[in-house]
Design a protein around this motif. Sequence first.
Motif, PDB file in Angstrom:
ATOM      1  N   VAL A  51      -3.122   3.780  -2.668  1.00  0.00           N
ATOM      2  CA  VAL A  51      -2.973   3.059  -3.927  1.00  0.00           C
ATOM      3  C   VAL A  51      -2.260   1.738  -3.638  1.00  0.00           C
ATOM      4  CG1 VAL A  51      -1.941   3.114  -6.227  1.00  0.00           C
ATOM      5  CG2 VAL A  51      -2.774   5.234  -5.201  1.00  0.00           C
ATOM      6  N   ALA A  52      -2.854   0.632  -4.062  1.00  0.00           N
ATOM      7  CA  ALA A  52      -2.219  -0.676  -3.910  1.00  0.00           C
ATOM      8  C   ALA A  52      -1.378  -0.944  -5.156  1.00  0.00           C
ATOM      9  CB  ALA A  52      -3.261  -1.763  -3.736  1.00  0.00           C
ATOM     10  N   VAL A  53      -0.151  -1.382  -4.944  1.00  0.00           N
ATOM     11  CA  VAL A  53       0.727  -1.696  -6.075  1.00  0.00           C
ATOM     12  C   VAL A  53       1.404  -3.036  -5.843  1.00  0.00           C
ATOM     13  CG1 VAL A  53       1.204   0.691  -6.762  1.00  0.00           C
ATOM     14  CG2 VAL A  53       2.658  -0.396  -5.045  1.00  0.00           C
ATOM     15  N   ASP A  54       1.703  -3.699  -6.954  1.00  0.00           N
ATOM     16  CA  ASP A  54       2.507  -4.912  -6.917  1.00  0.00           C
ATOM     17  C   ASP A  54       3.894  -4.529  -7.418  1.00  0.00           C
ATOM     18  OD1 ASP A  54       0.502  -6.753  -6.083  1.00  0.00           O
ATOM     19  OD2 ASP A  54      -0.324  -6.695  -8.106  1.00  0.00           O
TER      20      ASP A  54
ATOM     21  N   LEU B 139       0.842  -1.181   0.000  1.00  0.00           N
ATOM     22  CA  LEU B 139       0.000   0.000   0.000  1.00  0.00           C
ATOM     23  C   LEU B 139       0.884   1.240   0.000  1.00  0.00           C
ATOM     24  CD1 LEU B 139      -2.926   1.008   0.161  1.00  0.00           C
ATOM     25  CD2 LEU B 139      -2.657   1.067   2.640  1.00  0.00           C
ATOM     26  N   GLY B 140       0.650   2.117  -0.948  1.00  0.00           N
ATOM     27  CA  GLY B 140       1.348   3.390  -1.025  1.00  0.00           C
ATOM     28  C   GLY B 140       0.330   4.503  -1.085  1.00  0.00           C
TER      29      GLY B 140
ATOM     30  N   ALA C 286       8.010   4.643  -5.559  1.00  0.00           N
ATOM     31  CA  ALA C 286       8.294   4.818  -6.985  1.00  0.00           C
ATOM     32  C   ALA C 286       7.252   4.111  -7.842  1.00  0.00           C
ATOM     33  CB  ALA C 286       9.696   4.299  -7.313  1.00  0.00           C
ATOM     34  N   ALA C 287       6.788   2.943  -7.409  1.00  0.00           N
ATOM     35  CA  ALA C 287       5.756   2.221  -8.163  1.00  0.00           C
ATOM     36  C   ALA C 287       4.447   2.989  -8.178  1.00  0.00           C
ATOM     37  CB  ALA C 287       5.552   0.822  -7.569  1.00  0.00           C
ATOM     38  N   VAL C 288       4.111   3.635  -7.047  1.00  0.00           N
ATOM     39  CA  VAL C 288       2.903   4.461  -6.995  1.00  0.00           C
ATOM     40  C   VAL C 288       3.056   5.654  -7.943  1.00  0.00           C
ATOM     41  CG1 VAL C 288       1.466   5.947  -5.528  1.00  0.00           C
ATOM     42  CG2 VAL C 288       2.256   3.732  -4.674  1.00  0.00           C
ATOM     43  N   ALA C 289       4.233   6.271  -7.957  1.00  0.00           N
ATOM     44  CA  ALA C 289       4.479   7.401  -8.861  1.00  0.00           C
ATOM     45  C   ALA C 289       4.352   6.955 -10.314  1.00  0.00           C
ATOM     46  CB  ALA C 289       5.862   7.998  -8.606  1.00  0.00           C
ATOM     47  N   ARG C 290       4.916   5.810 -10.643  1.00  0.00           N
ATOM     48  CA  ARG C 290       4.831   5.280 -12.015  1.00  0.00           C
ATOM     49  C   ARG C 290       3.370   5.090 -12.425  1.00  0.00           C
ATOM     50  NH1 ARG C 290       8.254   2.415 -15.396  1.00  0.00           N
ATOM     51  NH2 ARG C 290       7.176   1.136 -16.919  1.00  0.00           N
ATOM     52  N   ARG C 291       2.618   4.445 -11.558  1.00  0.00           N
ATOM     53  CA  ARG C 291       1.198   4.201 -11.866  1.00  0.00           C
ATOM     54  C   ARG C 291       0.452   5.510 -12.072  1.00  0.00           C
ATOM     55  NH1 ARG C 291      -3.101   0.717  -8.235  1.00  0.00           N
ATOM     56  NH2 ARG C 291      -4.949   1.620  -9.187  1.00  0.00           N
TER      57      ARG C 291
END
Length: 197
Positions: A190-193, A9-10, A136-141
């Motif tokens: 935001v949930a990210v994998d 979770l981010g 970083a994954a949240v930013a990418r999404r």
Amino acid sequence: MSASVPRFLGYVLAAPVLVTAAELAAAYPRAARLPSPDVTGLLGLGHVLTATALPAAELISVEVGPDGTVSVTLPPGRVGHGDDASAAELIAEELSLPRRRVRVPPADARPRPAAGRWRAGPGPAVATRTPVRVAAAVARRRLLEAASATLGTPVAGLRLAAGAVTDGAGRRLDIGALAVTAATTRTIAVAVDLAPR
């Protein structure tokens, strides 16, 4: 037991430009297999070191500026111990941008956590790796979603490379141009994998 990549979770923080942060809440399986679970896949040295970073994890954030640079904020005591270089590399990799566009501001400009919650000193960069990757994954999404709305192209039809989002028609948006569009006026979860490494 098959290995799966945990979900984290981010957050996208309320700010005038895109700012993301991480919370370490992995979705591990609710029950282990019986009669004797294989715990080697559930808890390793990396997990233990990540857990030591939890008290200061809320201080890890990634900011995408209108000039296309990305800044990472690490907990006090982590800059200069390998974490800054490691974090910059992880962000450059996750956001597919040149390393020179990632900045790690000086630690003395950051807020200090409550006494006893984080001890400065040398330690492996792995302790902050997961929250940096999550932010970083949240930013990418979020950048891909902003580009999708701007270009009218589904996220699946977009590519993030060299610090820009492109679509199949050759249209290109630098991440700096998306920094304000990807921002939010309220904090959202935001949930990210994370991609396997």
